[in-house]
Design a protein around this motif. Sequence first.
Motif, PDB file in Angstrom:
ATOM      1  N   THR A   1     -25.695  39.962 -45.489  1.00 34.06           N
ATOM      2  CA  THR A   1     -26.797  40.902 -45.278  1.00 34.06           C
ATOM      3  C   THR A   1     -28.140  40.206 -45.395  1.00 34.06           C
ATOM      4  OG1 THR A   1     -25.415  42.674 -46.203  1.00 34.06           O
ATOM      5  CG2 THR A   1     -27.762  43.117 -45.970  1.00 34.06           C
ATOM      6  N   MET A   2     -28.279  39.329 -46.385  1.00 36.95           N
ATOM      7  CA  MET A   2     -29.511  38.562 -46.509  1.00 36.95           C
ATOM      8  C   MET A   2     -29.756  37.724 -45.265  1.00 36.95           C
ATOM      9  SD  MET A   2     -30.792  35.264 -47.175  1.00 36.95           S
ATOM     10  CE  MET A   2     -29.789  34.285 -48.276  1.00 36.95           C
ATOM     11  N   ALA A   3     -28.691  37.101 -44.743  1.00 32.85           N
ATOM     12  CA  ALA A   3     -28.818  36.313 -43.521  1.00 32.85           C
ATOM     13  C   ALA A   3     -29.243  37.184 -42.355  1.00 32.85           C
ATOM     14  CB  ALA A   3     -27.495  35.614 -43.212  1.00 32.85           C
TER      15      ALA A   3
ATOM     16  N   ASP B   1     -27.941  47.002 -39.630  1.00 31.94           N
ATOM     17  CA  ASP B   1     -27.413  46.135 -38.569  1.00 31.94           C
ATOM     18  C   ASP B   1     -27.280  44.718 -39.106  1.00 31.94           C
ATOM     19  OD1 ASP B   1     -26.690  44.807 -36.245  1.00 31.94           O
ATOM     20  OD2 ASP B   1     -28.730  44.785 -35.418  1.00 31.94           O
ATOM     21  N   ILE B   2     -26.094  44.392 -39.620  1.00 34.47           N
ATOM     22  CA  ILE B   2     -25.887  43.068 -40.205  1.00 34.47           C
ATOM     23  C   ILE B   2     -25.244  42.089 -39.223  1.00 34.47           C
ATOM     24  CG2 ILE B   2     -25.670  44.097 -42.505  1.00 34.47           C
ATOM     25  CD1 ILE B   2     -22.635  43.221 -42.309  1.00 34.47           C
ATOM     26  N   GLN B   3     -25.100  42.489 -37.962  1.00 40.97           N
ATOM     27  CA  GLN B   3     -24.499  41.599 -36.971  1.00 40.97           C
ATOM     28  C   GLN B   3     -25.217  40.253 -36.889  1.00 40.97           C
ATOM     29  OE1 GLN B   3     -21.567  42.176 -35.027  1.00 40.97           O
ATOM     30  NE2 GLN B   3     -21.851  39.970 -34.782  1.00 40.97           N
ATOM     31  N   PRO B   4     -26.570  40.223 -36.933  1.00 40.58           N
ATOM     32  CA  PRO B   4     -27.245  38.912 -36.915  1.00 40.58           C
ATOM     33  C   PRO B   4     -26.838  38.014 -38.083  1.00 40.58           C
ATOM     34  CG  PRO B   4     -28.807  40.636 -36.354  1.00 40.58           C
ATOM     35  CD  PRO B   4     -27.545  41.324 -36.825  1.00 40.58           C
ATOM     36  N   GLY B   5     -26.459  38.587 -39.208  1.00 35.28           N
ATOM     37  CA  GLY B   5     -25.989  37.795 -40.341  1.00 35.28           C
ATOM     38  C   GLY B   5     -24.625  37.193 -40.062  1.00 35.28           C
ATOM     39  N   ILE B   6     -23.735  37.965 -39.448  1.00 34.54           N
ATOM     40  CA  ILE B   6     -22.428  37.442 -39.047  1.00 34.54           C
ATOM     41  C   ILE B   6     -22.611  36.339 -38.022  1.00 34.54           C
ATOM     42  CG2 ILE B   6     -20.222  38.015 -37.955  1.00 34.54           C
ATOM     43  CD1 ILE B   6     -20.526  40.857 -39.077  1.00 34.54           C
ATOM     44  N   ASP B   7     -23.528  36.551 -37.094  1.00 33.85           N
ATOM     45  CA  ASP B   7     -23.811  35.536 -36.061  1.00 33.85           C
ATOM     46  C   ASP B   7     -24.327  34.246 -36.683  1.00 33.85           C
ATOM     47  OD1 ASP B   7     -23.071  37.430 -34.196  1.00 33.85           O
ATOM     48  OD2 ASP B   7     -25.135  38.000 -33.690  1.00 33.85           O
ATOM     49  N   PHE B   8     -25.178  34.369 -37.720  1.00 36.53           N
ATOM     50  CA  PHE B   8     -25.679  33.169 -38.388  1.00 36.53           C
ATOM     51  C   PHE B   8     -24.542  32.369 -38.998  1.00 36.53           C
ATOM     52  CE2 PHE B   8     -26.714  31.036 -42.354  1.00 36.53           C
ATOM     53  CZ  PHE B   8     -27.616  30.085 -41.890  1.00 36.53           C
ATOM     54  N   PHE B   9     -23.628  33.035 -39.676  1.00 35.51           N
ATOM     55  CA  PHE B   9     -22.520  32.309 -40.303  1.00 35.51           C
ATOM     56  C   PHE B   9     -21.566  31.729 -39.257  1.00 35.51           C
ATOM     57  CE2 PHE B   9     -23.989  34.332 -44.183  1.00 35.51           C
ATOM     58  CZ  PHE B   9     -23.794  33.314 -45.101  1.00 35.51           C
TER      59      PHE B   9
ATOM     60  N   THR C   1     -14.937  43.684 -41.467  1.00 32.32           N
ATOM     61  CA  THR C   1     -13.480  43.737 -41.336  1.00 32.32           C
ATOM     62  C   THR C   1     -13.045  43.377 -39.928  1.00 32.32           C
ATOM     63  OG1 THR C   1     -13.278  45.388 -43.098  1.00 32.32           O
ATOM     64  CG2 THR C   1     -11.452  45.216 -41.524  1.00 32.32           C
ATOM     65  N   SER C   2     -13.815  43.810 -38.947  1.00 32.82           N
ATOM     66  CA  SER C   2     -13.441  43.547 -37.545  1.00 32.82           C
ATOM     67  C   SER C   2     -13.970  42.219 -37.018  1.00 32.82           C
ATOM     68  CB  SER C   2     -13.953  44.676 -36.658  1.00 32.82           C
ATOM     69  OG  SER C   2     -15.369  44.723 -36.639  1.00 32.82           O
ATOM     70  N   GLU C   3     -15.052  41.676 -37.577  1.00 35.92           N
ATOM     71  CA  GLU C   3     -15.721  40.520 -36.988  1.00 35.92           C
ATOM     72  C   GLU C   3     -15.690  39.237 -37.799  1.00 35.92           C
ATOM     73  OE1 GLU C   3     -17.038  40.599 -33.995  1.00 35.92           O
ATOM     74  OE2 GLU C   3     -16.768  42.749 -33.630  1.00 35.92           O
ATOM     75  N   TRP C   4     -15.533  39.312 -39.112  1.00 38.15           N
ATOM     76  CA  TRP C   4     -15.731  38.118 -39.946  1.00 38.15           C
ATOM     77  C   TRP C   4     -14.719  37.007 -39.667  1.00 38.15           C
ATOM     78  CZ3 TRP C   4     -19.398  35.837 -42.468  1.00 38.15           C
ATOM     79  CH2 TRP C   4     -19.123  34.827 -43.389  1.00 38.15           C
ATOM     80  N   ALA C   5     -13.452  37.344 -39.606  1.00 41.52           N
ATOM     81  CA  ALA C   5     -12.419  36.311 -39.420  1.00 41.52           C
ATOM     82  C   ALA C   5     -12.664  35.506 -38.156  1.00 41.52           C
ATOM     83  CB  ALA C   5     -11.038  36.954 -39.394  1.00 41.52           C
ATOM     84  N   ALA C   6     -13.038  36.188 -37.088  1.00 42.50           N
ATOM     85  CA  ALA C   6     -13.319  35.484 -35.825  1.00 42.50           C
ATOM     86  C   ALA C   6     -14.571  34.644 -35.926  1.00 42.50           C
ATOM     87  CB  ALA C   6     -13.455  36.501 -34.691  1.00 42.50           C
ATOM     88  N   ALA C   7     -15.542  35.121 -36.671  1.00 38.39           N
ATOM     89  CA  ALA C   7     -16.822  34.420 -36.780  1.00 38.39           C
ATOM     90  C   ALA C   7     -16.681  33.057 -37.447  1.00 38.39           C
ATOM     91  CB  ALA C   7     -17.840  35.270 -37.549  1.00 38.39           C
ATOM     92  N   ILE C   8     -15.808  32.968 -38.435  1.00 33.59           N
ATOM     93  CA  ILE C   8     -15.666  31.685 -39.149  1.00 33.59           C
ATOM     94  C   ILE C   8     -14.316  31.035 -38.909  1.00 33.59           C
ATOM     95  CG2 ILE C   8     -17.290  32.380 -40.957  1.00 33.59           C
ATOM     96  CD1 ILE C   8     -14.744  32.719 -42.763  1.00 33.59           C
ATOM     97  N   GLY C   9     -13.555  31.551 -37.922  1.00 36.69           N
ATOM     98  CA  GLY C   9     -12.234  31.021 -37.623  1.00 36.69           C
ATOM     99  C   GLY C   9     -12.292  29.663 -36.931  1.00 36.69           C
TER     100      GLY C   9
END
Length: 385
Positions: A214-216, A226-234, A377-385
Amino acid sequence: MKKRFLAAVALSATAVVALAGCASGTSAGSGGSVTTLTHEQALTAKSAKDFGGMAGLEAAAKKEGHLNVITLPPSWANYGKIIAGFEKKYPQIKINSENPDGSSADEVTAAKSQKGQSTAPDVFDLGTAVMNQNLDLLAPYQVQNWSKVQDDWKDSTDSKWIYDYTGLMSIGYDSKVFPKGIKKLDDLLQPQFKNKVAIKGDPTQANEALSAVTMAALQSGGSVSDIQPGIDFFHKLKQAGNYLGTLPTQATVASGETPVVIQWSFNNVGWGPAAGSQGNPNWKTVVLPGTGFGSYYNQAINADAPNPAAARLWEEYLYSPEVQNLYLAAGAYPAMLPAMKKDGTVDTSVLKKVGDAPSDFVQLDADNAAKASALLTSEWAAAIG
């Protein structure tokens, strides 16, 4: 959040049976008339008044003789001193501290898997997202100082939870390794940070890790809704080879294994020079410019607590000015701080040292927390996979 010495010590079965077999009634003690509750009655006690007051609650808790806490490492928000203080004040009650480096999700798992057992957690220290998914596990209870926490910082309907403390999401780093420091989030994408940036676990399970995302997001054009930009950063951090999957602890920071950690400010400060010989003397903490992110942790009681009186006494202890000032001394802003400033119970020397709580930080409300949790839950695994 990954928070928090596996010390699962079995409770004395005889103490539990003795309590369960007590008949409800009243007796006179040093504090006046107190009420003796059965184990089942103690499980539904909604305030100290149900025990005849604090004297009755203390007597019942001492008779149980145990308290099971979970995911409370000594370096987290001054819990080492807080636990030691409780045991000094109530030497008849042994604290069993389990899984200090666990997460909010681990607390829930322990409560469910150990239900009916003497080793189940009595109390919870939970992030909001996980808590809101498990409200059925929580028992209604109001501490004596309930009114000293503002209405939107507690469950004003069912009395199942109440804010306790918060910090600000920050970046801790080894200044010997990175002498130029860290001035903005995108600095972490640079080559010198290869395999060096860690967060506190899996954000789908750990509030502190979710808070790092969330901070990211806030630093990358997103918001609490809208925390999608944080997931995108990681995702970019992972692609750059800079994301480190190791779970950071005070020991990994001291050894240099995790030279950059995104976590609560009170943890980063506590793992640096403030920890003395156990800390990293070169550890620096930075809260990035812009909107800060905080997240109050919630106190709650397990509805099936094996030691229901001790659980309630622990909560009363936590919401005493004495312990709220211990949170503050660690840089964790307590929920009673505004009231304590008004009534003169805040330790002014500590407040001057750590500074007042910032007024411009944001946090996830219940709806945003649920939305963020679902997205991760739906996006994190793919983001850092």
